[in-house]
Design a protein around this motif. Sequence first.
Motif, short mmCIF file in Angstrom:
data_model
loop_
_atom_site.label_atom_id
_atom_site.label_comp_id
_atom_site.label_asym_id
_atom_site.label_seq_id
_atom_site.Cartn_x
_atom_site.Cartn_y
_atom_site.Cartn_z
N ILE A 131 1.03 -1.49 -0.15
CA ILE A 131 -0.39 0.28 0.06
C ILE A 131 0.52 0.91 -0.23
O ILE A 131 1.04 1.81 -0.85
N GLU B 223 0.53 6.75 -3.04
CA GLU B 223 -1.09 7.76 -3.32
C GLU B 223 -0.40 8.21 -2.81
O GLU B 223 -0.62 8.35 -1.40
N GLU C 206 -2.75 10.54 -1.58
CA GLU C 206 -3.90 10.39 -0.61
C GLU C 206 -3.89 9.44 0.68
O GLU C 206 -5.03 9.79 1.36
N ILE C 207 -3.62 8.56 0.27
CA ILE C 207 -2.94 7.57 1.50
C ILE C 207 -1.81 8.33 2.22
O ILE C 207 -0.54 7.86 1.55
N ALA D 203 0.44 3.48 6.92
CA ALA D 203 0.14 2.06 7.37
C ALA D 203 0.83 1.68 7.56
O ALA D 203 1.26 1.57 8.14
N VAL E 243 -4.93 1.64 8.35
CA VAL E 243 -3.93 2.89 6.86
C VAL E 243 -4.83 4.13 7.06
O VAL E 243 -6.09 4.57 7.42
N ALA F 37 -5.79 7.55 5.15
CA ALA F 37 -6.11 7.96 3.78
C ALA F 37 -7.07 8.84 3.91
O ALA F 37 -7.82 9.62 5.15
N ASP G 198 -12.45 6.35 0.88
CA ASP G 198 -12.11 5.17 0.82
C ASP G 198 -11.66 5.28 -0.42
O ASP G 198 -11.55 4.30 -1.04
N LEU H 57 -7.76 4.54 -1.76
CA LEU H 57 -7.98 3.07 -0.95
C LEU H 57 -8.32 2.02 -1.60
O LEU H 57 -7.05 0.82 -2.09
#
Length: 145
Positions: free
Chosen positions: A20, A25, A27-28, A31, A43, A45, A48, A51
């Motif tokens: 992940i 990404e 927006e993440i 983790a 996670v 973020a 969702d 994700l």
Amino acid sequence: MGIFAVKTTASQERTVADMIINREEPEIHAALAPDSLTSYVMVEADGDAALNRVLEDIPHARNIVPGESDISEVEHFLSPKPDVEGIAEGDIVELIAGPFKGEKAQVQRIDEGKDQVTVELYEATVPIPVTVRGDQIRVLDSDER
């Protein structure tokens, strides 16, 4: 921004968390795969949707548990638990590492700051205090139980 629980295949939590994060990404943000939480990865973020996009390409990631978690629900995973937690003076322990491995001893003193325990060996002719790390002993019998 919220914290989402992702269901994973058992014993693949760390692999899923790494995959992940490696997607980079925007927006993440983080983790977490705590050892005490089996088959789940936490996670952080922005939502969702991002994700869900990332999880489509990750093997062993099953689905997102509906709903968000608050930081207060996961913060106990963020600080390590000392190895001496749950050990009390007078407990009977077995040494599971070091030169006295396999010996039984009684806990004399606990130093939580250093995560160390001073024990006295049972079978020794002369009582010898031995200081060991908290992860080198296993509690066999406790006065509190």
